[in-house]
Scaffold this active site. Structure first.
Site, PDB file in Angstrom:
ATOM      1  N   TYR A 151       5.246  -2.024  10.210  1.00 24.40           N
ATOM      2  CA  TYR A 151       5.070  -3.189   9.341  1.00 24.40           C
ATOM      3  C   TYR A 151       6.368  -3.528   8.605  1.00 24.40           C
ATOM      4  O   TYR A 151       6.485  -4.586   8.003  1.00 24.40           O
ATOM      5  CB  TYR A 151       3.959  -2.949   8.331  1.00 24.40           C
ATOM      6  CG  TYR A 151       2.583  -2.833   8.944  1.00 24.40           C
ATOM      7  CD1 TYR A 151       2.136  -3.759   9.879  1.00 24.40           C
ATOM      8  CD2 TYR A 151       1.721  -1.803   8.573  1.00 24.40           C
ATOM      9  CE1 TYR A 151       0.869  -3.654  10.434  1.00 24.40           C
ATOM     10  CE2 TYR A 151       0.453  -1.688   9.124  1.00 24.40           C
ATOM     11  CZ  TYR A 151       0.033  -2.619  10.054  1.00 24.40           C
ATOM     12  OH  TYR A 151      -1.217  -2.522  10.606  1.00 24.40           O
ATOM     13  N   LYS A 166       9.841  -0.165   3.012  1.00 25.43           N
ATOM     14  CA  LYS A 166      10.044   0.549   4.278  1.00 25.43           C
ATOM     15  C   LYS A 166      11.126  -0.141   5.119  1.00 25.43           C
ATOM     16  O   LYS A 166      11.887   0.524   5.822  1.00 25.43           O
ATOM     17  CB  LYS A 166       8.736   0.630   5.062  1.00 25.43           C
ATOM     18  CG  LYS A 166       7.620   1.400   4.352  1.00 25.43           C
ATOM     19  CD  LYS A 166       7.849   2.894   4.342  1.00 25.43           C
ATOM     20  CE  LYS A 166       6.615   3.657   3.881  1.00 25.43           C
ATOM     21  NZ  LYS A 166       6.804   5.109   3.834  1.00 25.43           N
TER      22      LYS A 166
HETATM   23  C1  HXC Z   1      -2.735  -3.445  -8.009  1.00 25.88           C
HETATM   24  C2  HXC Z   1      -1.811  -1.515  -8.893  1.00 25.88           C
HETATM   25  C3  HXC Z   1      -2.701  -0.712  -8.114  1.00 25.88           C
HETATM   26  C4  HXC Z   1      -3.631  -1.395  -7.254  1.00 25.88           C
HETATM   27  C5  HXC Z   1      -1.426   0.596  -9.296  1.00 25.88           C
HETATM   28  N1  HXC Z   1      -1.052  -0.661  -9.603  1.00 25.88           N
HETATM   29  N2  HXC Z   1      -2.425   0.603  -8.393  1.00 25.88           N
HETATM   30  N3  HXC Z   1      -1.818  -2.866  -8.846  1.00 25.88           N
HETATM   31  N4  HXC Z   1      -3.598  -2.752  -7.243  1.00 25.88           N
HETATM   32  N5  HXC Z   1      -4.508  -0.721  -6.504  1.00 25.88           N
HETATM   33  C6  HXC Z   1      -0.015  -1.061 -10.552  1.00 25.88           C
HETATM   34  C7  HXC Z   1      -0.411  -0.638 -11.956  1.00 25.88           C
HETATM   35  O1  HXC Z   1      -1.303  -1.561 -12.541  1.00 25.88           O
HETATM   36  C8  HXC Z   1       0.953  -0.643 -12.656  1.00 25.88           C
HETATM   37  O2  HXC Z   1       1.387  -1.934 -12.990  1.00 25.88           O
HETATM   38  C9  HXC Z   1       1.873  -0.133 -11.550  1.00 25.88           C
HETATM   39  O3  HXC Z   1       1.203  -0.390 -10.306  1.00 25.88           O
HETATM   40  C10 HXC Z   1       2.165   1.340 -11.694  1.00 25.88           C
HETATM   41  O4  HXC Z   1       0.930   2.032 -11.681  1.00 25.88           O
HETATM   42  P1  HXC Z   1       0.802   3.547 -12.192  1.00 25.88           P
HETATM   43  O5  HXC Z   1      -0.579   4.001 -11.894  1.00 25.88           O
HETATM   44  O6  HXC Z   1       1.285   3.629 -13.610  1.00 25.88           O
HETATM   45  O7  HXC Z   1       1.898   4.262 -11.303  1.00 25.88           O
HETATM   46  P2  HXC Z   1       2.055   5.771 -10.932  1.00 25.88           P
HETATM   47  O8  HXC Z   1       1.226   6.675 -11.814  1.00 25.88           O
HETATM   48  O9  HXC Z   1       3.504   6.021 -10.837  1.00 25.88           O
HETATM   49  O10 HXC Z   1       1.382   5.880  -9.479  1.00 25.88           O
HETATM   50  C11 HXC Z   1       2.001   5.354  -8.338  1.00 25.88           C
HETATM   51  C12 HXC Z   1       0.962   4.716  -7.409  1.00 25.88           C
HETATM   52  C13 HXC Z   1      -0.200   5.683  -7.139  1.00 25.88           C
HETATM   53  C14 HXC Z   1       1.659   4.307  -6.102  1.00 25.88           C
HETATM   54  C15 HXC Z   1       0.420   3.469  -8.088  1.00 25.88           C
HETATM   55  O11 HXC Z   1      -1.214   5.046  -6.403  1.00 25.88           O
HETATM   56  C16 HXC Z   1       0.277   6.913  -6.411  1.00 25.88           C
HETATM   57  O12 HXC Z   1       0.714   7.848  -7.050  1.00 25.88           O
HETATM   58  N6  HXC Z   1       0.205   6.946  -5.084  1.00 25.88           N
HETATM   59  C17 HXC Z   1       0.700   8.085  -4.266  1.00 25.88           C
HETATM   60  C18 HXC Z   1      -0.182   8.318  -3.108  1.00 25.88           C
HETATM   61  C19 HXC Z   1      -0.188   7.157  -2.157  1.00 25.88           C
HETATM   62  O13 HXC Z   1      -0.030   5.990  -2.528  1.00 25.88           O
HETATM   63  N7  HXC Z   1      -0.402   7.456  -0.879  1.00 25.88           N
HETATM   64  C20 HXC Z   1      -0.460   6.423   0.152  1.00 25.88           C
HETATM   65  C21 HXC Z   1       0.855   6.322   0.787  1.00 25.88           C
HETATM   66  S1  HXC Z   1       0.599   5.578   2.301  1.00 25.88           S
HETATM   67  P3  HXC Z   1       1.183  -2.559 -14.486  1.00 25.88           P
HETATM   68  O14 HXC Z   1       1.763  -3.930 -14.396  1.00 25.88           O
HETATM   69  O15 HXC Z   1      -0.295  -2.561 -14.737  1.00 25.88           O
HETATM   70  O16 HXC Z   1       1.927  -1.654 -15.416  1.00 25.88           O
HETATM   71  C22 HXC Z   1       1.946   4.799   2.760  1.00 25.88           C
HETATM   72  C23 HXC Z   1       1.895   4.228   4.169  1.00 25.88           C
HETATM   73  C24 HXC Z   1       0.549   3.725   4.470  1.00 25.88           C
HETATM   74  O17 HXC Z   1       2.885   4.680   2.108  1.00 25.88           O
HETATM   75  C25 HXC Z   1       0.336   3.531   5.938  1.00 25.88           C
HETATM   76  C26 HXC Z   1      -1.079   3.040   6.193  1.00 25.88           C
HETATM   77  C27 HXC Z   1      -1.442   2.912   7.602  1.00 25.88           C
END
Ligand code: HXC
Length: 262
Positions: A151, A166
């Site tokens: 993507y 990416k």
């Molecule tokens: C909209 C969102 C959101 C959502 C978070 N935010 N989740 N906005 N929809 N679902 C916004 C929040 O409101 C905030 O903005 C900002 O993002 C930061 O959020 P935090 O929760 O404070 O950030 P943090 O604690 O650093 O967490 C990072 C994260 C979290 C990415 C948001 O989900 C995480 O830790 N993820 C790690 C695991 C992960 O994502 N795994 C999947 C990777 S897969 P505001 O404006 O409110 O402050 C991948 C490839 C996928 O990468 C391939 C698929 C086929």
């Protein structure tokens, strides 16, 4: 499954896997350890990284765990320094840590955008930059292997920051392949397709009710496995990958070319 490779394929190597506590990162770390590498699991949640390292140790491998938020350059530098100090060097860096969520771009906050770009793209720069000197000194030819997605070049409706980040990583790997090719470091990307049983698949496909739709787009008729990606990493990290530099290894069952049958 581990019979695919010789069990001593990566003997004597030290590998850092970011986000190595779960999912693709853990599968990769486990395979690299099974092939003889000492694996350093870096993760934001130290207890998760420790559990992962313990599971590798219990299976007879060699592993250690570090608290690592790839967004924090000084923390990354400190982990690399400790790894070199304790293990005598660093040979393989797997930039696997990533964040992603599905959100329409018109609803996305600037901080949501920044957060994903910070983890994925800036995190990959931070780790690659901090590891440069150690990888450059590797007797096995240093490797940087970054996990992206196809993507990156197709765009990703609903996941704009992850697709853009990416794409940035892909470009960075191509640049570093040239800058660091004569510095004893090979830089490549791996682009997984839809991999079942990962946090990414859960968030992006399952939770959005898109699992059947996603499967219908995969020509080989199945989701990838975490092992499919781990073996691709092992190949690029091994002597078999010694002339591979600046490539994007797509491991997606052909999905990137699937536009529906005529
Ligand atoms: C909209 C969102 C959101 C959502 C978070 N935010 N989740 N906005 N929809 N679902 C916004 C929040 O409101 C905030 O903005 C900002 O993002 C930061 O959020 P935090 O929760 O404070 O950030 P943090 O604690 O650093 O967490 C990072 C994260 C979290 C990415 C948001 O989900 C995480 O830790 N993820 C790690 C695991 C992960 O994502 N795994 C999947 C990777 S897969 P505001 O404006 O409110 O402050 C991948 C490839 C996928 O990468 C391939 C698929 C086929």
């Amino acid at each position: 499954m581990n019979e695919i490779f010789r069990p001593d394929l990566l003997d004597g190597r030290v590998a850092v896997v970011t986000g190595g506590g779960t999912g693709l990162g853990l599968e990769t770390a486990t395979l690299l350890a099974r092939l003889g590498a000492h694996v350093v699991i870096g993760g934001r949640r130290l207890e998760v990284a420790r559990e992962a390292a313990a599971s590798i140790l219990a299976a007879g491998g060699s592993a250690s765990a570090y608290q690592l938020d790839v967004r924090d350059f000084s923390e990354v530098e400190s982990v690399v320094a400790q790894v070199v100090d304790q293990h005598g060097g660093l040979d393989i860096l797997v930039n696997n840590a990533a964040g992603n969520f599905r959100c329409k771009t018109e609803d996305l906050s600037p901080n949501g955008w920044r957060t994903i770009v910070d983890i994925d793209l800036n995190g990959t720069f931070n780790c690659s930059r901090a590891a440069f000197a150690a990888l450059s000194a590797s007797p096995h030819v240093g490797r940087i292997i970054s996990i992206i997605t196809s993507y990156a070049w197709s765009g990703w409706p609903g996941c704009a920051p992850a697709a853009a980040a990416k794409a940035g990583i892909q470009s960075l790997m191509r640049t570093l392949a040239v800058e660091w090719g004569d510095r004893n470091i090979l830089c490549n990307s791996i682009a997984p397709g839809a991999i079942g049983d990962t946090e990414g698949a859960k968030r992006i496909h399952e939770d959005a009710g898109r699992t059947d739709h996603e499967l219908s787009r995969v020509p080989v008729g199945r989701f990838g496995s975490r092992h499919d990606i781990a073996t691709a990493v092992a190949y690029l990290a091994s002597p078999a990958g010694r002339y591979v530099n600046g490539t994007d290894l797509v491991v997606d069952g052909g999905r990137q070319f699937s536009f529906g049958k005529a």
